[in-house]
Design a protein around this motif. Structure first.
Motif, PDB file in Angstrom:
ATOM      1  N   ALA A 714      -4.696 -24.844  21.507  1.00 43.24           N
ATOM      2  CA  ALA A 714      -6.472 -25.238  21.845  1.00 43.24           C
ATOM      3  C   ALA A 714      -7.101 -24.290  21.053  1.00 43.24           C
ATOM      4  O   ALA A 714      -6.635 -22.983  20.815  1.00 43.24           O
ATOM      5  CB  ALA A 714      -6.383 -25.109  23.404  1.00 43.24           C
ATOM      6  N   ARG A 715      -8.154 -24.711  20.802  1.00 49.04           N
ATOM      7  CA  ARG A 715      -9.310 -23.765  20.064  1.00 49.04           C
ATOM      8  C   ARG A 715     -10.481 -24.138  21.027  1.00 49.04           C
ATOM      9  O   ARG A 715     -11.084 -25.337  20.624  1.00 49.04           O
ATOM     10  CB  ARG A 715      -9.336 -24.375  18.598  1.00 49.04           C
ATOM     11  N   VAL A 716     -10.846 -23.137  21.746  1.00 49.44           N
ATOM     12  CA  VAL A 716     -12.107 -23.247  22.627  1.00 49.44           C
ATOM     13  C   VAL A 716     -13.298 -23.114  21.666  1.00 49.44           C
ATOM     14  O   VAL A 716     -13.429 -21.618  21.239  1.00 49.44           O
ATOM     15  CB  VAL A 716     -11.914 -22.499  23.868  1.00 49.44           C
ATOM     16  N   VAL A 717     -14.283 -23.874  21.760  1.00 46.79           N
ATOM     17  CA  VAL A 717     -15.439 -23.417  20.925  1.00 46.79           C
ATOM     18  C   VAL A 717     -16.774 -23.841  21.609  1.00 46.79           C
ATOM     19  O   VAL A 717     -16.849 -25.008  22.104  1.00 46.79           O
ATOM     20  CB  VAL A 717     -15.679 -24.677  19.678  1.00 46.79           C
ATOM     21  N   LEU A 718     -17.596 -22.749  21.702  1.00 50.85           N
ATOM     22  CA  LEU A 718     -18.986 -23.190  22.230  1.00 50.85           C
ATOM     23  C   LEU A 718     -19.999 -23.206  21.500  1.00 50.85           C
ATOM     24  O   LEU A 718     -21.113 -23.573  21.979  1.00 50.85           O
ATOM     25  CB  LEU A 718     -19.184 -21.640  23.287  1.00 50.85           C
ATOM     26  N   ASP A 719     -19.872 -22.890  20.023  1.00 49.31           N
ATOM     27  CA  ASP A 719     -20.966 -23.045  19.328  1.00 49.31           C
ATOM     28  C   ASP A 719     -20.344 -23.315  17.865  1.00 49.31           C
ATOM     29  O   ASP A 719     -19.506 -22.637  17.155  1.00 49.31           O
ATOM     30  CB  ASP A 719     -21.739 -21.562  18.934  1.00 49.31           C
ATOM     31  N   PRO A 720     -20.732 -24.525  17.202  1.00 48.53           N
ATOM     32  CA  PRO A 720     -20.073 -25.011  15.990  1.00 48.53           C
ATOM     33  C   PRO A 720     -20.542 -24.225  14.732  1.00 48.53           C
ATOM     34  O   PRO A 720     -19.710 -24.606  13.672  1.00 48.53           O
ATOM     35  CB  PRO A 720     -20.541 -26.549  16.082  1.00 48.53           C
ATOM     36  N   ALA A 721     -21.486 -23.608  14.726  1.00 52.46           N
ATOM     37  CA  ALA A 721     -22.187 -22.918  13.575  1.00 52.46           C
ATOM     38  C   ALA A 721     -21.180 -22.059  12.706  1.00 52.46           C
ATOM     39  O   ALA A 721     -21.129 -22.398  11.564  1.00 52.46           O
ATOM     40  CB  ALA A 721     -23.356 -21.947  13.864  1.00 52.46           C
ATOM     41  N   THR A 722     -20.250 -21.376  13.361  1.00 50.06           N
ATOM     42  CA  THR A 722     -19.323 -20.398  12.543  1.00 50.06           C
ATOM     43  C   THR A 722     -17.912 -20.622  13.119  1.00 50.06           C
ATOM     44  O   THR A 722     -17.097 -19.802  12.642  1.00 50.06           O
ATOM     45  CB  THR A 722     -19.610 -19.118  12.655  1.00 50.06           C
ATOM     46  N   ALA A 723     -17.559 -21.610  13.701  1.00 47.70           N
ATOM     47  CA  ALA A 723     -16.512 -22.022  14.102  1.00 47.70           C
ATOM     48  C   ALA A 723     -15.192 -22.334  13.319  1.00 47.70           C
ATOM     49  O   ALA A 723     -15.442 -22.794  12.247  1.00 47.70           O
ATOM     50  CB  ALA A 723     -16.366 -23.210  15.075  1.00 47.70           C
TER      51      ALA A 723
END
Length: 805
Positions: A714-723
């Protein structure tokens, strides 16, 4: 001033006494019973040496004996950050030497790992934090615990919650004790557990007094001593509650449904963006004869559905209406509300419609446009994109003759983002209908997973075309792999703006798609053309794809081929079992293959005028900066149009207002949970529902939105800007909008906490053929980056594998 009594702790000077001491001082001044004590102020902490003589004298004045020693940092017990249990509390401290040692432990806890991480997560400046220490006489507690003056789980402000256990309350506070749990609504008190009805009533009365004094709902620590006397040990704001809906004089209670997750957006909207959104949605709803009150709650857009729920005619259709765009979570909420006697239908009540006039005027155009699209889908598609291109050219030309901030505000106010574009909207509606109707026609013949497969690899989707264009750009930029893959995206963006990056074709990409961004429906959000940081982050992700078979264009082609094969098999099966329905379903699905991909086109087109409005607002903001009424041009996005006009016309200095709103906005950006629906008393309707049982051990239940099964980290991402999403990782996110979709090109699967099967994220996931499960409550909290999970897009489950399984 190193040591002061708690009665001297002033709420207006938290920088001297910290949050806890300030709260205790307020309790004392309001007449509440608080154990005697003193505060070692932040002045002593700044000097770094414990003033032993002053502390010993204050301790002696208390009479010596056991005391409680607790941290009272300047960033503690704030409205948005409680620091509960993060910094030191020491009980039954007896003697001067032990007291000095306990104070040192409190000071040291300020820079403990948990405290530093908590401040960082809540945006608290580490350099400005100081520690005061509260010392109080110990209460010989017979029973103790916590009192919340609003229900912290459901958000209901008309309920209080008490957790209590015999003895000291530490086990209740830190969760190690088996506590008795009470929910108080003022109508009666349970005769059970460790508290008597009389004690519960006293706690309820105390909660009412304290909440009325402080304003926001409070989290209160308390204890009853052996004589049955109630002592209050602490009061601080409950930091997790979602804001209340705005006050209204309309009949109570009221039900509000959140609109942002339809667009894959749970972050707050800037005040200027909220103004535009309300105009857009009001115009769209009004054209169909619907008038819904749109309100700002916590920076999110909610619609008041109360009149529709109480209307005997409209309530029958509400659950089905939720299916296409609002999704199953909204459906469950509305279905529950329809069983609530407080929202029972009122005979003769008319909903908040605008009458049938607008709907009747729209109906002929709607029917003509939809029929034309179904009859000649290719021609409708060509007309649609021609209209979008004209809209782009008009927006690019910009308005002529605007020279002042007042003229620019006039231009923005005159824009009508809800203007009807018949050549755009009706082919889009036709595509939505052709994708949604076959499920009903093919019940018992085709599974939802098969239908989702048919809707994969869909052509003519502007968001897919954007993502694939970015993939092709990354392919051509392979010669600069080291530079683009290892340099931070923000640094690359800065170098691009400075003109010091090699030519990779980014200017051409931004010319076509630079008006897009995550949360792009918010006028206040920078577009990619202004800040291409997220674009560089996506390029870096693409450059990590080394398996040719995982290339996004190949994945899309495979999804399209599988869709066509599944469509042929379904039509054949349906015609054998249900000839008439089978033929109709086949016709609709074939049309869907041409039209359903157009779903993104309407929003895509609307972003062009939004971009120009934003440009004009920033120019007006720059003029206000020159006049000393704003600090930066984009501060104007934290004003409404009326407030911007006041700054322009009347010279009102709006800098203080903007600062307050920016602080609130940043706080709301950190909020992880946004209620799908709220009642007027603050109840999160979904949280009040009974939890759904998991299908199996370690399985999370959601809604299957894209067929297939995949297992991976899994890759938990809250902000796509620098994910950063490595090839094959499963993207776990709160929600997704088109600005997130570049991440899909490397992801092996998708899990979101909200959404609807026909919303942006699931639609794009189907296009690429990656399994997706949506509407998994708490997914970003339950799942951790690196955990191996299995996403089953048919069953709608996410299984978290234990290590070694």
């Amino acid at each position: 001033m190193n040591v002061i009594t708690l009665t001297e702790a002033v709420a207006g000077r938290p920088e001297l006494v910290g949050g806890k001491a300030a709260g205790l001082g307020e309790l004392i001044r309001s007449g509440e019973r608080v154990p005697d004590g003193f505060c070692l102020t932040t002045a002593a902490h700044e000097r770094g040496v414990i003033p032993e003589r002053e502390v010993a004298e204050a301790y002696a004045a208390l009479g010596g004996g056991p005391v409680a020693v607790r941290s009272s940092a300047t960033a503690e017990d704030l409205p948005f950050a409680s620091f509960a249990g993060i910094q030191a509390t020491l009980l039954d401290v007896d003697g001067v030497d032990a007291l000095h040692d306990a104070i040192g432990k409190c000071w040291n806890s300020l820079h403990g790992e948990r405290a530093v991480a908590y401040r960082e997560a809540n945006g608290v400046d580490q350099e400005t934090v100081r520690m005061a220490v509260v010392v109080q006489r110990m209460v010989d507690a017979a029973v103790a615990g916590v009192l919340f003056t609003a229900n912290p789980v459901t958000g209901r402000r008309t309920e209080m919650v008490v957790d209590a256990a015999p003895g000291l309350g530490t086990g209740v506070v830190d969760g190690t004790a088996a506590a008795d749990h009470y929910v108080l609504d003022g109508t009666g008190y349970d005769d059970r557990g460790c508290l008597t009805p009389a004690q519960l009533a006293e706690l309820h009365r105390a909660g009412e007094r304290i909440a009325a004094h402080f304003g926001p709902p409070q989290d209160i620590e308390w204890a009853f001593d052996g004589d049955g006397t109630l002592w209050l040990l602490q009061s601080r704001p409950i930091t997790t509650l979602f804001p209340l809906p705005p006050p209204t004089d309309r009949p109570q209670p009221r039900i509000y449904l959140e609109f942002g997750h339809v667009q894959g957006m749970l972050r707050p909207v800037t005040p200027m963006g909220m103004s535009a959104l309300r105009v857009i949605l009001a115009g769209i709803l009004g054209s169909f004869g619907i008038r819904a009150e749109l309100v700002d709650i916590g920076g999110r857009l909610y619609a008041d559905l109360t009149d529709l729920v109480r209307d005997p005619a409209t309530r029958k259709r509400l659950v089905k209406l939720m299916a296409v765009d609002f999704g199953p979570r909204a459906q469950a909420v509305v279905a529950h509300i329809l069983t609530d006697p407080r929202f029972a239908p009122v005979p003769g009540r008319r909903s908040g419609s605008a009458g049938f006039g607008p709907a009747l005027r729209t109906a002929p155009r709607a029917v003509a446009g939809i029929v034309a699209a179904l009859a000649r889908p290719e021609a409708a598609r060509v007309r649609l994109f021609a209209e979008i291109d004209q809209l782009r050219q008009r927006a690019a030309a910009g308005p002529a003759g605007l020279g002042t901030a007042a003229e620019r505000l006039d231009f923005v106010e005159a824009q009508d983002p809800s203007t009807r574009y018949d050549r755009i909207i009706w082919p889009v509606v036709a595509g939505i209908l052709t994708a949604a109707l076959p499920a009903e026609l093919l019940k018992g013949v085709a599974s939802q997973a098969e239908l989702n497969t048919v809707l994969g690899g869909m052509p003519h989707n502007v968001t897919i075309e954007m993502d694939l264009a970015l993939w092709r750009l990354a392919e051509r930029a392979g010669a600069h792999r080291e530079l683009l893959g290892t340099t931070p995206p923000a640094e690359l963006a800065e170098r691009y703006r400075a003109g010091t990056l090699p030519e990779i074709g980014l200017a051409a990409f931004l010319d076509s798609y630079g008006h897009r961004a995550a949360a792009e429906v918010d006028l206040g959000v920078p577009r990619w053309a202004e800040d291409p940081t997220p674009v560089f982050a996506a390029i870096a992700n693409y450059l990590r794809v080394t398996d040719p078979e995982q290339a996004p264009d190949r994945r899309f082609a495979r999804a399209a081929a599988e869709a066509e094969a599944t469509l042929a098999e379904l039509v054949s099966r349906a015609r054998r079992r249900r000839p008439v329905r089978g033929r109709l379903a086949g016709f609709l699905l074939r049309r869907a293959r041409v039209l359903a991909g157009l779903r993104e086109a309407g929003k895509f087109a609307g972003l062009y005028p939004l971009r120009e409005s934003r440009r004009q607002l920033l120019l007006a903001g720059a003029e206000l900066v020159d006049g000393g009424r704003l600090d930066s041009a984009d501060d104007i996005m934290f004003l409404t149009l009326a407030e911007a006009r006041s700054a322009v016309r009347d010279g009102v200095d709006q800098r203080a207002l903007v600062a307050r709103r920016r602080e609130t906005y940043q706080r709301e950006l950190r909020r992880r949970h946004v209620p799908v629906a709220l009642l007027s008393d603050g109840t999160d309707v979904e949280a009040a529902l009974a939890p759904t049982a998991a299908t199996a051990a370690d399985a999370l239940r959601g809604v299957g939105a894209a067929a297939g099964t995949v297992t991976g980290p899994a890759r938990v991402v809250l902000d796509p800007a620098t994910a950063r999403v490595e090839p094959g990782e499963i993207l776990v996110a709160p929600t997704t909008d088109p600005g997130w979709t570049p991440l899909f090109l490397t992801a092996g699967g998708l899990v979101t906490e909200t959404g609807a099967p026909m919303a942006h994220g699931p639609t794009v996931a189907r296009e690429y053929g990656i399994p997706a499960v949506i509407c998994v409550p708490g997914a970003t909290d339950t799942i951790r980056t690196g955990q191996v999970i299995t996403v089953d897009g048919a069953a709608g489950t996410v299984t978290v594998h234990r290590e070694g399984t």
